[in-house]
Scaffold this active site. Structure first.
Site, PDB file in Angstrom:
ATOM      1  N   SER A  82       3.394  10.740 -23.877  1.00  0.00           N
ATOM      2  CA  SER A  82       4.627   9.957 -23.951  1.00  0.00           C
ATOM      3  C   SER A  82       5.477  10.393 -25.144  1.00  0.00           C
ATOM      4  O   SER A  82       5.773  11.569 -25.317  1.00  0.00           O
ATOM      5  CB  SER A  82       4.265   8.466 -24.017  1.00  0.00           C
ATOM      6  N   MET A  83       5.865   9.446 -26.013  1.00  0.00           N
ATOM      7  CA  MET A  83       6.669   9.770 -27.190  1.00  0.00           C
ATOM      8  C   MET A  83       5.927  10.713 -28.134  1.00  0.00           C
ATOM      9  O   MET A  83       6.544  11.449 -28.913  1.00  0.00           O
ATOM     10  CB  MET A  83       7.049   8.486 -27.924  1.00  0.00           C
ATOM     11  N   ASP A 122       7.191   7.823 -13.248  1.00  0.00           N
ATOM     12  CA  ASP A 122       5.814   7.355 -13.392  1.00  0.00           C
ATOM     13  C   ASP A 122       5.745   5.870 -13.730  1.00  0.00           C
ATOM     14  O   ASP A 122       4.729   5.379 -14.215  1.00  0.00           O
ATOM     15  CB  ASP A 122       5.065   8.177 -14.444  1.00  0.00           C
ATOM     16  N   HIS A 161       2.331   5.686 -16.011  1.00  0.00           N
ATOM     17  CA  HIS A 161       2.613   6.347 -17.283  1.00  0.00           C
ATOM     18  C   HIS A 161       1.466   6.235 -18.297  1.00  0.00           C
ATOM     19  O   HIS A 161       1.106   7.219 -18.943  1.00  0.00           O
ATOM     20  CB  HIS A 161       3.893   5.763 -17.879  1.00  0.00           C
TER      21      HIS A 161
END
Length: 626
Positions: free
Chosen positions: A285-286, A531, A582
């Site tokens: 992710s980030m 997602d 996700h």
């Protein structure tokens, strides 16, 4: 306590010495296997089916009520609102006797199946690869995503002493503090608006080690299944490390306050020198954006100072899992109006409760006070996300293009102008934000596109652009391999419909128009592909097209894409071993198989796998090679 044990045994189906209920009279017939059977008329069978359906409804209702009592007891434990000793003395046998036997049986069946789907053998993937001769080879360093790292208090001022070494993010301590001491919790979590660092007297730091991100709260796993499988190949703290970070901070402040990138560089170099093997970096992710920033920082003179060969020397592979390389569109309404689909689709009662507890303007202020989360605002502008009539990921049957990102049914003032593209939405947000937030964003991030190699090279000297893969390039590391693994096929927020907020008690100008539902619009939100959190274009464009351009990948680094369709188990609240969600994808069996193969030095066996239209969409993005 014995009563609680009895409840557990009888509802969840554990072994028990409790006497059984009286048996039914012996039926008059037997089937071919010798089992007793009873003949039932068709009308009676329908009645039984109807009763079973009603029993299931009553079971869900009753279970929800019991859960509410337990949660209330938990939060009130130290405030004498509920006497837990009295709860222990309740005659739960009498309570169970009042519940129809069919409901108890339904509870057993549902719980057994859910237990089977949730608790699939987390070690199975690793054990299978171990039997094929795969073992730990490359040191592994994991960079978690946004909000998944726990944050604990280290402050010793009077306001913080009760929370010392307790997590105010990512634990039940967080929940208790949020419910019982909301003002103090907000004060600890929000950063100083001017400095972007801790407010005076507050000291919140990222938890460290594997515990920092393996579970969010007890029972809600994040990285734990990946760790379990890595351990089967021989990984442990000597050759694996979680590089947890305070996701609230901008990357520059992460280094200034916590020396995060200096320490990450040291861990990578140590892993290489102690094992003799290059390191595999795994981001989620980030965390993928943070790692991309690091790849610039570590080589830049005056920053990491590693020089242009550092990445090629120390890093074997980058596993980019569900990387929000071009942002997450849901981050925009979060900082504009404190909303997203999760709040827009609540029922009226839940909305009322949420507003009373943490109002929209409070959520806006909290989101904006965390500069790290603003890195998730959409990157690439209209070139990626579309214009007023077109978007690369529009489908043939759509009635309204995704290109208009923020829409207004009634456009009659500066608060509700004409429908806005992503570029125009960014300008709108800056115009209607406080000066401190506008200056913070503009001095920290850049969301544009570099259209030439010369511009990309110049941007390599500007830290504001180091998180943007459309303005800077991959390192000059020809031996590096990049693997992009992400889920597809789960509806994801793509655009929004707003209206002026005419509530006299509101402190905001606009709000999502939850009364609007027609065509693709569902209560003010339009869903697209992705997602469930990050849109497909953000997960996949750089991997499928952007990093295959010479401008953004002049060293010719190998890029491999492996998409995973969202195929959740309907009995599992987390989707089971084939989810593409996700976060839940971190427990997916095929993802863990891929991670272990790369870490074990078998990444060359990974073949690309496309199941979405990302390559078709990428060709429509208005970014072209030199």
């Amino acid at each position: 306590m014995s009563s609680l044990n009895t409840l557990r045994r009888r509802v969840l189906g554990d072994s028990s010495s409790e006497p059984s209920r009286a048996s039914s009279p012996n039926p008059a017939f037997k089937d071919k296997n010798g089992e007793h059977v009873t003949l039932v008329s068709t009308s009676k069978l329908k009645q039984l089916s109807s009763k079973r359906s009603r029993r299931r409804q009553w079971f869900v209702f009753g279970l929800g009520g019991l859960f509410g009592v337990i949660i209330a007891a938990f939060f009130a434990q130290q405030h004498d609102v509920i006497n837990l000793e009295g709860l222990m003395d309740m005659n739960l046998d009498s309570l169970l006797d009042a519940i129809p036997a069919g409901i108890v049986k339904d509870a057993k069946d549902i719980t057994r199946h859910e237990r089977e789907t949730v608790n699939y053998d987390s070690f199975a993937v690793g054990l299978h690869l171990q039997s094929q001769g795969v073992k730990a080879r490359h040191p592994v360093i994991m960079i978690p995503g946004v909000i998944s790292t726990g944050l604990e208090s280290w402050g010793t001022e009077e306001v913080s002493r009760q929370y010392f070494r307790k997590r105010l993010w990512g634990s039940w301590s967080m929940m208790r503090a949020l419910v019982l001491d909301k003002a103090s919790w907000k004060r600890h979590l929000a950063l100083d608006k001017l400095t972007g660092l801790d407010p005076p007297g507050i000291k919140l730091r990222a938890a460290q080690g594997f515990d920092a991100a393996d579970f969010f709260i007890t029972g809600y796993w994040i990285w734990s299944k990946a760790l379990e499988n890595l351990a089967t190949l021989g990984y442990d703290p000597s050759n694996a490390f979680t590089a947890a970070y305070d996701w609230r901070l901008s990357c520059g402040k992460l280094e200034l306050r916590d020396h995060y990138f200096t320490r990450l560089k040291a861990h990578i170099e140590t892993g290489f020198r102690t094992s003799g093997e290059k390191v595999v970096l795994i981001s989620h992710s980030m965390g993928s954006q943070v790692l991309f920033y690091f790849l610039h920082w570590v080589e830049a003179e005056g920053y990491g100072g590693g020089g242009p060969d550092w990445v090629d020397t120390f890093v074997d592979s980058w596993i980019n899992i569900s990387g929000s390389m071009l942002g997450a569109l849901k981050g925009y309404p979060a900082v504009l109006s404190g909303e997203m689909k999760d709040t827009a689709h609540l029922n009226a009662f839940a909305v009322y409760g949420l507003e009373r507890f943490l109002a929209k303007h409070e959520r806006v202020e909290l989101f904006r006070s965390m500069p790290g989360t603003s890195s998730m605002l959409p990157i690439g502008g209209n070139a990626v996300w579309g214009n007023k009539t077109f978007a690369p990921d529009d489908s043939r049957n759509q009635t309204v293009s995704y290109g208009t990102f923020i829409n207004f049914k009634e456009s009659n003032s500066t608060q509700s102008p004409a429908n806005l593209t992503v570029d125009e939405s960014h300008s709108y947000l800056m115009k209607h934000s406080d000066t401190w937030y506008r200056e913070q964003v503009q001095s920290t991030y850049s969301y544009g596109v570099a259209h030439s190699r010369a511009e990309v090279e110049r941007n390599g000297k500007d830290p504001r652009k180091w998180m943007n893969p459309l303005e800077t390039r991959l390192p000059l590391a020809p031996h590096l391999k990049v693997y992009c693994f992400y889920g597809v096929g789960k509806p994801t927020e793509r655009s929004y419909w707003y209206r002026e907020d005419r509530d006299p008690t509101s402190k905001l100008n606009v709000t999502i128009d939850t009364t609007l539902s027609y065509g693709e619009i569902d209560r003010g939100v339009v869903m697209g592909e992705g997602d469930g959190t990050v849109p497909l274009l953000s997960n996949g464009y750089m991997c499928a097209k952007g990093w295959r351009m010479n401008r953004y990948n002049p060293a010719g680094i190998t890029i491999k894409v492996y998409e995973m369709p969202h195929e959740p188990d309907r009995f599992s609240p987390r989707g089971g071993p084939n989810t593409g969600d996700h976060v839940d994808i971190l427990g997916r069996a095929s993802l863990n198989d891929l991670i272990l193969r790369v870490a074990g030095g078998k990444g060359n066996h990974v073949e690309e796998n496309y199941v979405s239209n990302i390559r078709e969409y990428s060709e429509k993005v208005k970014i072209y090679d030199d």
